[in-house]
Design a protein around this motif. Structure first.
Motif, PDB file in Angstrom:
ATOM      1  N   GLN A   1      56.779  40.933  32.073  1.00 25.81           N
ATOM      2  CA  GLN A   1      55.690  40.216  31.385  1.00 25.81           C
ATOM      3  C   GLN A   1      54.951  41.088  30.377  1.00 25.81           C
ATOM      4  N   ASN A   2      55.335  42.380  30.334  1.00 20.12           N
ATOM      5  CA  ASN A   2      54.608  43.362  29.507  1.00 20.12           C
ATOM      6  C   ASN A   2      53.111  43.286  29.784  1.00 20.12           C
ATOM      7  N   HIS A   3      52.785  43.245  31.057  1.00 16.33           N
ATOM      8  CA  HIS A   3      51.380  43.153  31.450  1.00 16.33           C
ATOM      9  C   HIS A   3      51.223  43.931  32.754  1.00 16.33           C
ATOM     10  N   HIS A   4      50.475  45.028  32.718  1.00 10.78           N
ATOM     11  CA  HIS A   4      50.505  46.027  33.781  1.00 10.78           C
ATOM     12  C   HIS A   4      49.181  46.122  34.525  1.00 10.78           C
ATOM     13  N   PRO A   5      49.271  46.167  35.851  1.00  6.67           N
ATOM     14  CA  PRO A   5      48.042  46.271  36.651  1.00  6.67           C
ATOM     15  C   PRO A   5      47.630  47.711  36.848  1.00  6.67           C
TER      16      PRO A   5
ATOM     17  N   TYR B   1      44.068  43.394  37.886  1.00  2.00           N
ATOM     18  CA  TYR B   1      44.549  42.965  36.575  1.00  2.00           C
ATOM     19  C   TYR B   1      43.381  42.664  35.643  1.00  2.00           C
ATOM     20  N   VAL B   2      43.403  43.293  34.463  1.00  2.00           N
ATOM     21  CA  VAL B   2      42.574  42.913  33.328  1.00  2.00           C
ATOM     22  C   VAL B   2      43.467  43.043  32.106  1.00  2.00           C
ATOM     23  N   SER B   3      43.040  42.445  31.008  1.00  2.00           N
ATOM     24  CA  SER B   3      43.799  42.547  29.771  1.00  2.00           C
ATOM     25  C   SER B   3      43.162  43.583  28.863  1.00  2.00           C
ATOM     26  N   HIS B   4      43.892  44.686  28.631  1.00  2.00           N
ATOM     27  CA  HIS B   4      43.346  45.750  27.791  1.00  2.00           C
ATOM     28  C   HIS B   4      43.122  45.232  26.368  1.00  2.00           C
ATOM     29  N   ASP B   5      44.038  44.321  25.945  1.00  2.92           N
ATOM     30  CA  ASP B   5      43.961  43.823  24.558  1.00  2.92           C
ATOM     31  C   ASP B   5      42.861  42.775  24.396  1.00  2.92           C
ATOM     32  N   ALA B   6      42.125  42.499  25.448  1.00  2.92           N
ATOM     33  CA  ALA B   6      40.975  41.582  25.377  1.00  2.92           C
ATOM     34  C   ALA B   6      39.744  42.300  25.919  1.00  2.92           C
TER      35      ALA B   6
HETATM   36  C1  LIG Z   1      52.049  48.025  23.619  1.00  2.00           C
HETATM   37  C2  LIG Z   1      52.115  47.158  24.877  1.00  2.00           C
HETATM   38  O1  LIG Z   1      52.827  45.983  24.618  1.00  2.00           O
HETATM   39  C3  LIG Z   1      50.713  46.754  25.254  1.00  2.00           C
HETATM   40  O2  LIG Z   1      49.925  47.908  25.433  1.00  2.00           O
HETATM   41  C4  LIG Z   1      50.654  45.924  26.580  1.00  2.00           C
HETATM   42  C5  LIG Z   1      51.185  46.681  27.757  1.00  2.00           C
HETATM   43  N1  LIG Z   1      50.639  46.211  29.033  1.00  2.00           N
HETATM   44  C6  LIG Z   1      49.411  45.662  29.102  1.00  2.00           C
HETATM   45  N2  LIG Z   1      48.826  45.454  30.301  1.00  2.00           N
HETATM   46  C7  LIG Z   1      47.571  44.950  30.392  1.00  2.00           C
HETATM   47  N3  LIG Z   1      46.998  44.785  31.611  1.00  2.00           N
HETATM   48  N4  LIG Z   1      46.892  44.650  29.290  1.00  2.00           N
HETATM   49  C8  LIG Z   1      47.370  44.801  28.045  1.00  2.00           C
HETATM   50  O3  LIG Z   1      46.687  44.498  27.044  1.00  2.00           O
HETATM   51  C9  LIG Z   1      48.717  45.310  27.906  1.00  2.00           C
HETATM   52  N5  LIG Z   1      49.290  45.492  26.723  1.00  2.00           N
END
Ligand SMILES: C[C@H](O)[C@H](O)[C@H]1CNC2=NC(N)=NC(=O)C2=N1
Length: 111
Positions: A55-59, A72-77
């Motif tokens: 999912q390209n989304h990491h805890p 889980y939070v969204s770094h890009d938000a």
């Molecule tokens: C460059 C890479 O796609 C991004 O950094 C992804 C990776 N995993 C991520 N994981 C989470 N939790 N939030 C993100 O915004 C996020 N962005």
């Protein structure tokens, strides 16, 4: 602004958590999974890692012997909760159930 990318309101999060009983809101979606053995905790960690890569989304993840702490939070938000966190938590709940892990969200440490 990247920080405002699709974060959910608290009401949205509360609604989502109604069908995600393994999780609670505490500055993100958090939970603790308990497994019978440390080896089974490791298997859960592997499954969580696979989901994160898919999912390209990491805890945030912490291994404590036979318990795994997850957040889980969204770094890009800006570190808020988005639909990507909800989706990841749902996938992890499914994997955890399949591995016989017990959810203990109440054990996630208070700040
Ligand atoms: C460059 C890479 O796609 C991004 O950094 C992804 C990776 N995993 C991520 N994981 C989470 N939790 N939030 C993100 O915004 C996020 N962005």
């Amino acid at each position: 602004m990247a920080g405002n990318r699709d974060h959910l309101t608290q009401a949205d999060v509360d609604d989502a958590l109604r069908v995600l009983p393994d999780w609670k809101y505490q500055d993100g979606l958090v939970t603790v999974y308990k497994t019978p053995t440390a080896a089974e905790a490791l298997a859960l960690i592997a499954a969580v890692g696979e989901i994160a890569e898919q999912q390209n989304h990491h805890p945030d993840l912490e291994w404590r012997y036979n318990r795994v702490h997850l957040r889980y939070v969204s770094h890009d938000a800006g570190g808020t909760v988005t639909p990507r966190d909800i989706a990841a938590a749902a996938s992890v709940s499914e994997a955890a159930a399949g591995l016989g892990a017990a959810a203990q969200p109440e054990r996630y440490p208070e700040p």
